[in-house]
Design a protein around this motif. Sequence first.
Motif, short mmCIF file in Angstrom:
data_model
loop_
_atom_site.label_atom_id
_atom_site.label_comp_id
_atom_site.label_asym_id
_atom_site.label_seq_id
_atom_site.Cartn_x
_atom_site.Cartn_y
_atom_site.Cartn_z
N MET A 1 34.75 19.74 -23.65
CA MET A 1 33.57 20.54 -23.40
C MET A 1 33.89 21.99 -23.73
SD MET A 1 31.48 21.05 -19.85
CE MET A 1 30.74 19.45 -19.97
N ASN A 2 32.99 22.66 -24.43
CA ASN A 2 33.28 24.04 -24.79
C ASN A 2 32.61 25.01 -23.82
OD1 ASN A 2 30.58 24.54 -25.57
ND2 ASN A 2 30.96 23.69 -27.59
N ILE A 3 32.92 26.26 -24.01
CA ILE A 3 32.46 27.31 -23.10
C ILE A 3 30.93 27.43 -23.07
CG2 ILE A 3 32.53 29.24 -24.70
CD1 ILE A 3 33.99 30.80 -22.49
N LYS A 4 30.27 27.03 -24.14
CA LYS A 4 28.80 27.13 -24.19
C LYS A 4 28.13 26.19 -23.21
CE LYS A 4 28.68 28.48 -29.02
NZ LYS A 4 28.25 28.10 -30.36
N SER A 5 28.84 25.21 -22.72
CA SER A 5 28.23 24.21 -21.84
C SER A 5 27.81 24.76 -20.49
CB SER A 5 29.18 23.04 -21.65
OG SER A 5 30.34 23.48 -20.99
N PHE A 6 28.37 25.86 -20.06
CA PHE A 6 27.96 26.36 -18.74
C PHE A 6 27.02 27.55 -18.82
CE2 PHE A 6 30.39 30.22 -18.12
CZ PHE A 6 31.47 30.06 -18.96
N PHE A 7 26.61 27.98 -20.02
CA PHE A 7 25.65 29.07 -20.12
C PHE A 7 24.31 28.75 -19.46
CE2 PHE A 7 28.16 30.88 -23.83
CZ PHE A 7 28.75 31.85 -23.03
N PRO A 8 23.80 27.51 -19.59
CA PRO A 8 22.55 27.22 -18.85
C PRO A 8 22.70 27.42 -17.35
CG PRO A 8 22.94 25.57 -20.52
CD PRO A 8 24.18 26.43 -20.47
N MET A 9 23.89 27.11 -16.81
CA MET A 9 24.14 27.33 -15.39
C MET A 9 24.06 28.82 -15.06
SD MET A 9 26.73 28.58 -13.24
CE MET A 9 28.05 28.65 -14.41
N LEU A 10 24.58 29.65 -15.94
CA LEU A 10 24.54 31.09 -15.68
C LEU A 10 23.12 31.62 -15.72
CD1 LEU A 10 27.67 32.29 -17.65
CD2 LEU A 10 27.40 32.00 -15.19
N VAL A 11 22.31 31.10 -16.64
CA VAL A 11 20.91 31.50 -16.70
C VAL A 11 20.21 31.08 -15.41
CG1 VAL A 11 18.71 31.12 -17.88
CG2 VAL A 11 20.80 31.47 -19.20
N LEU A 12 20.50 29.87 -14.98
CA LEU A 12 19.94 29.37 -13.73
C LEU A 12 20.34 30.26 -12.56
CD1 LEU A 12 18.58 26.79 -12.39
CD2 LEU A 12 20.90 25.99 -12.05
N ALA A 13 21.60 30.58 -12.49
CA ALA A 13 22.10 31.41 -11.40
C ALA A 13 21.51 32.81 -11.44
CB ALA A 13 23.62 31.47 -11.43
N SER A 14 21.26 33.32 -12.62
CA SER A 14 20.74 34.69 -12.72
C SER A 14 19.36 34.83 -12.11
CB SER A 14 20.74 35.16 -14.18
OG SER A 14 19.79 34.44 -14.92
N SER A 15 18.63 33.74 -11.99
CA SER A 15 17.31 33.83 -11.36
C SER A 15 17.41 34.16 -9.88
CB SER A 15 16.53 32.53 -11.56
OG SER A 15 17.16 31.49 -10.85
N PHE A 16 18.60 33.94 -9.28
CA PHE A 16 18.78 34.25 -7.87
C PHE A 16 18.67 35.75 -7.60
CE2 PHE A 16 21.65 30.35 -7.86
CZ PHE A 16 20.58 29.52 -7.60
N LEU A 106 38.24 28.28 -16.83
CA LEU A 106 38.33 26.85 -16.62
C LEU A 106 38.01 26.08 -17.90
CD1 LEU A 106 39.01 24.95 -14.33
CD2 LEU A 106 36.60 24.91 -13.72
N ALA A 107 37.09 26.58 -18.69
CA ALA A 107 36.73 25.93 -19.96
C ALA A 107 37.94 25.83 -20.87
CB ALA A 107 35.60 26.70 -20.64
N MET A 108 38.78 26.83 -20.84
CA MET A 108 39.97 26.81 -21.68
C MET A 108 41.10 25.99 -21.06
SD MET A 108 40.08 30.72 -23.08
CE MET A 108 39.65 31.54 -21.55
N ARG A 109 41.18 26.01 -19.74
CA ARG A 109 42.30 25.39 -19.04
C ARG A 109 42.08 23.90 -18.75
NH1 ARG A 109 42.46 28.87 -15.03
NH2 ARG A 109 41.32 27.57 -13.60
N ALA A 113 37.40 19.57 -15.51
CA ALA A 113 37.03 20.25 -14.27
C ALA A 113 35.73 21.04 -14.48
CB ALA A 113 38.15 21.18 -13.82
N LEU A 114 35.61 21.69 -15.62
CA LEU A 114 34.38 22.42 -15.93
C LEU A 114 33.19 21.48 -15.96
CD1 LEU A 114 32.96 25.04 -16.87
CD2 LEU A 114 33.45 24.29 -19.21
N LYS A 115 33.35 20.32 -16.54
CA LYS A 115 32.27 19.34 -16.61
C LYS A 115 31.81 18.92 -15.22
CE LYS A 115 31.25 14.83 -18.64
NZ LYS A 115 31.80 13.72 -19.43
N ILE A 116 32.74 18.70 -14.32
CA ILE A 116 32.41 18.29 -12.95
C ILE A 116 31.61 19.37 -12.23
CG2 ILE A 116 33.43 17.79 -10.68
CD1 ILE A 116 35.81 16.50 -12.32
N ILE A 117 32.08 20.59 -12.33
CA ILE A 117 31.39 21.70 -11.66
C ILE A 117 30.04 21.98 -12.29
CG2 ILE A 117 31.52 24.18 -11.19
CD1 ILE A 117 34.58 23.80 -10.93
N SER A 118 29.97 21.96 -13.61
CA SER A 118 28.71 22.23 -14.31
C SER A 118 27.64 21.21 -13.94
CB SER A 118 28.94 22.23 -15.82
OG SER A 118 29.77 23.30 -16.19
#
Length: 128
Positions: A1-16, A106-109, A113-118
């Motif tokens: 999974m690459n780093i782009k996979s969690f950008f939707p999560m960040l957009v979601l979180a930014s609405s907070f 985490l995306a690099m390491r 784990a990133l997939k689970i959290i995302s």
Amino acid sequence: MNIKSFFPMLVLASSFVLVACGGGANDAADVFADEMNRIADAVEQVETADDARSVAEVIADARAKMDVATAEINAMSDVEKAMMSSSRASDIAQAQARIAASMSMLAMRDPEALKIISAEFRKINTPG
């Protein structure tokens, strides 16, 4: 999974950032800020997929609390929503930045784990 996979999560979180306001919604903003910081604290500690599974449980618990706050915000009138201030926006934005930095590392390491959290982040509902 690459780093782009969690950008939707960040957009979601930014609405907070938009939830901070006076009265009962201020309580809801406090819930979002506190829970986002709790999530950030947990995500920063992830080293392995096993850690990520534990953090997913933290995110699920936080999500339940944020769902209640979201319902309160969604029940507000348009006038109440318009009167929202940014009393906790800075706290929420800082938590988001911490989450983003941790997820990037985490995306690099450990992509698993990133997939689970995302996957757990995608379940979070936002006020709207």
